[in-house]
Design a protein around this motif. Sequence first.
Motif, PDB file in Angstrom:
ATOM      1  N   LEU A 102      13.192  53.844 -30.108  1.00 62.72           N
ATOM      2  CA  LEU A 102      13.884  52.600 -30.428  1.00 62.72           C
ATOM      3  C   LEU A 102      13.644  51.541 -29.353  1.00 62.72           C
ATOM      4  O   LEU A 102      13.464  50.355 -29.669  1.00 62.72           O
ATOM      5  N   GLN A 103      13.629  51.944 -28.085  1.00 68.12           N
ATOM      6  CA  GLN A 103      13.380  50.988 -27.003  1.00 68.12           C
ATOM      7  C   GLN A 103      12.034  50.301 -27.168  1.00 68.12           C
ATOM      8  O   GLN A 103      11.902  49.090 -26.943  1.00 68.12           O
ATOM      9  N   HIS A 104      11.024  51.075 -27.548  1.00 74.53           N
ATOM     10  CA  HIS A 104       9.672  50.530 -27.686  1.00 74.53           C
ATOM     11  C   HIS A 104       9.401  49.985 -29.086  1.00 74.53           C
ATOM     12  O   HIS A 104       8.317  49.463 -29.344  1.00 74.53           O
ATOM     13  N   GLN A 105      10.378  50.143 -29.985  1.00 77.77           N
ATOM     14  CA  GLN A 105      10.237  49.703 -31.377  1.00 77.77           C
ATOM     15  C   GLN A 105       9.022  50.342 -32.040  1.00 77.77           C
ATOM     16  O   GLN A 105       8.289  49.700 -32.813  1.00 77.77           O
ATOM     17  N   TRP A 106       8.824  51.643 -31.741  1.00 76.38           N
ATOM     18  CA  TRP A 106       7.706  52.367 -32.336  1.00 76.38           C
ATOM     19  C   TRP A 106       8.013  52.797 -33.763  1.00 76.38           C
ATOM     20  O   TRP A 106       7.162  52.719 -34.627  1.00 76.38           O
ATOM     21  N   PHE A 107       9.219  53.280 -33.984  1.00 75.42           N
ATOM     22  CA  PHE A 107       9.624  53.712 -35.321  1.00 75.42           C
ATOM     23  C   PHE A 107      11.118  54.000 -35.328  1.00 75.42           C
ATOM     24  O   PHE A 107      11.737  54.189 -34.272  1.00 75.42           O
ATOM     25  N   VAL A 108      11.686  54.028 -36.533  1.00 80.87           N
ATOM     26  CA  VAL A 108      13.052  54.483 -36.760  1.00 80.87           C
ATOM     27  C   VAL A 108      12.952  55.690 -37.686  1.00 80.87           C
ATOM     28  O   VAL A 108      12.339  55.584 -38.763  1.00 80.87           O
ATOM     29  N   PRO A 109      13.487  56.839 -37.315  1.00 81.10           N
ATOM     30  CA  PRO A 109      13.383  58.007 -38.186  1.00 81.10           C
ATOM     31  C   PRO A 109      13.982  57.743 -39.567  1.00 81.10           C
ATOM     32  O   PRO A 109      14.999  57.053 -39.700  1.00 81.10           O
ATOM     33  N   THR A 110      13.334  58.294 -40.583  1.00 78.12           N
ATOM     34  CA  THR A 110      13.863  58.211 -41.939  1.00 78.12           C
ATOM     35  C   THR A 110      15.149  59.015 -42.064  1.00 78.12           C
ATOM     36  O   THR A 110      16.055  58.650 -42.822  1.00 78.12           O
ATOM     37  N   GLY A 166      27.373  61.550 -43.062  1.00 79.74           N
ATOM     38  CA  GLY A 166      26.023  61.333 -43.565  1.00 79.74           C
ATOM     39  C   GLY A 166      25.290  60.153 -42.965  1.00 79.74           C
ATOM     40  O   GLY A 166      24.243  59.745 -43.479  1.00 79.74           O
ATOM     41  N   LEU A 167      25.795  59.624 -41.820  1.00 78.11           N
ATOM     42  CA  LEU A 167      25.182  58.424 -41.278  1.00 78.11           C
ATOM     43  C   LEU A 167      25.368  58.322 -39.765  1.00 78.11           C
ATOM     44  O   LEU A 167      26.447  58.564 -39.242  1.00 78.11           O
ATOM     45  N   LEU A 168      24.289  57.952 -39.061  1.00 81.28           N
ATOM     46  CA  LEU A 168      24.353  57.561 -37.663  1.00 81.28           C
ATOM     47  C   LEU A 168      23.955  56.088 -37.595  1.00 81.28           C
ATOM     48  O   LEU A 168      22.882  55.708 -38.096  1.00 81.28           O
ATOM     49  N   THR A 169      24.809  55.272 -37.002  1.00 78.84           N
ATOM     50  CA  THR A 169      24.547  53.838 -36.920  1.00 78.84           C
ATOM     51  C   THR A 169      24.323  53.452 -35.464  1.00 78.84           C
ATOM     52  O   THR A 169      25.191  53.671 -34.611  1.00 78.84           O
ATOM     53  N   ILE A 170      23.152  52.890 -35.189  1.00 78.91           N
ATOM     54  CA  ILE A 170      22.773  52.469 -33.838  1.00 78.91           C
ATOM     55  C   ILE A 170      22.395  51.001 -33.921  1.00 78.91           C
ATOM     56  O   ILE A 170      21.361  50.646 -34.496  1.00 78.91           O
ATOM     57  N   GLY A 171      23.236  50.134 -33.365  1.00 79.38           N
ATOM     58  CA  GLY A 171      23.010  48.707 -33.549  1.00 79.38           C
ATOM     59  C   GLY A 171      23.101  48.384 -35.021  1.00 79.38           C
ATOM     60  O   GLY A 171      24.076  48.724 -35.695  1.00 79.38           O
ATOM     61  N   ASP A 172      22.062  47.747 -35.571  1.00 84.84           N
ATOM     62  CA  ASP A 172      22.045  47.424 -36.998  1.00 84.84           C
ATOM     63  C   ASP A 172      21.227  48.425 -37.814  1.00 84.84           C
ATOM     64  O   ASP A 172      20.910  48.179 -38.980  1.00 84.84           O
ATOM     65  N   ARG A 173      20.898  49.579 -37.202  1.00 84.44           N
ATOM     66  CA  ARG A 173      20.108  50.596 -37.889  1.00 84.44           C
ATOM     67  C   ARG A 173      21.030  51.673 -38.452  1.00 84.44           C
ATOM     68  O   ARG A 173      21.779  52.308 -37.707  1.00 84.44           O
ATOM     69  N   ASN A 174      20.945  51.919 -39.729  1.00 85.88           N
ATOM     70  CA  ASN A 174      21.686  52.995 -40.382  1.00 85.88           C
ATOM     71  C   ASN A 174      20.723  54.128 -40.687  1.00 85.88           C
ATOM     72  O   ASN A 174      19.845  53.996 -41.556  1.00 85.88           O
ATOM     73  N   ILE A 175      20.863  55.235 -39.970  1.00 83.11           N
ATOM     74  CA  ILE A 175      19.938  56.365 -40.112  1.00 83.11           C
ATOM     75  C   ILE A 175      20.650  57.502 -40.839  1.00 83.11           C
ATOM     76  O   ILE A 175      21.662  58.018 -40.342  1.00 83.11           O
ATOM     77  N   PRO A 176      20.174  57.904 -42.013  1.00 86.30           N
ATOM     78  CA  PRO A 176      20.794  59.020 -42.731  1.00 86.30           C
ATOM     79  C   PRO A 176      20.811  60.291 -41.882  1.00 86.30           C
ATOM     80  O   PRO A 176      19.826  60.616 -41.204  1.00 86.30           O
ATOM     81  N   TYR A 177      21.946  60.975 -41.938  1.00 84.41           N
ATOM     82  CA  TYR A 177      22.111  62.208 -41.159  1.00 84.41           C
ATOM     83  C   TYR A 177      22.396  63.367 -42.105  1.00 84.41           C
ATOM     84  O   TYR A 177      23.196  63.241 -43.044  1.00 84.41           O
TER      85      TYR A 177
END
Length: 333
Positions: free
Chosen positions: A21-29, A62-73
């Motif tokens: 996330l720091q490097h903005q390489w990817f956000v896991p699906t 069912g969700l982890l929220t980091i900043g404005d990113r909602n990542i399904p858990y």
Amino acid sequence: MKTIGLYGFGRIGRQFLRIALQHQWFVPTAIADIRDEPTLAALFAVDTNYGRWPEPVSGSEGLLTIGDRNIPYYNSAKEVPDWSALGVDLVVDCTGRATTRAGAQVHLDRGAKYVLVSAPSKTLADCDAVLLKGINLDTFDAANHRIISMGSCTTNALAAVVKVILENFGIQYGLFSTVHSYTNSQSLTDQPMKDRRDSWAAAENIIPSSSGAARALQFIWKDLQITGKAYRVPTRTGSIAELNLITEKDCTVAEVNDAFRKAATDGPLQGVMDVLEDQWASSRIVADPHSSIVDLPLTAKEGKLLSVAAWYDNEWGFSNRLAEVAAFLRERI
């Protein structure tokens, strides 16, 4: 662009995500683990070794929220997620348990196309390739490398040193010892553990341990004659490996150190290896992103015996390489 699923949200999994996330390489699906969402969110938000995450972090069903990113858990206590249904191409397994082919194969059986394992496989037959950045990542074969091992933090630290010495002076044989921070395989208090030595309090003892690094190195260089062991010590993170070698070509301390300086600034090891010119202790390398940080003042030579010492943050340095390799594979599968 291919998608990534993160399986295992422990020490390495959380640092892996921070770096991505720091490097903005990817956000896991998707992220999968066996713990509850609020606890995992709290552990990501505030890390004892690496401080606070600069954005709000929360966990709900069912969700982890980091900043404005909602990542399904997905809670994987009962079964591995259906990666095919989630559209996941590459699973990064950070559980530390996918060290056999059967353990990694389950992700392929659940629909993933590739698996990147953050641990050394037990045998070469348990993975399709051991690929390390700066060492042999360019040999990745998308058609044949479906289960890929990243080795261990110690593997990555030693591999950089081995590469430089092999290419410049050759290696007849060697022995390493790594002084390594304690890990979750140990106990906080004295109690019976599977490995008897781990039965004593991790924060109060120096504990001899095995290392899979020698085996992993031989997966890359099949003729390499190096073995070694580890000593777990009461530090939260930050380790050092000493490699003692008999080289094929005679060399001086100055020649060896110059080879490390050159490798750190030019070529495939740039960004993977670094050098220290001054005298430091382990706190200096906490949160350092390099896999291997050669302590040049500690390089020594006695007769034919060469001794080299390399620091590494066993969590952060390794997680940086893991995230980089995941980003590399994502573009090529």
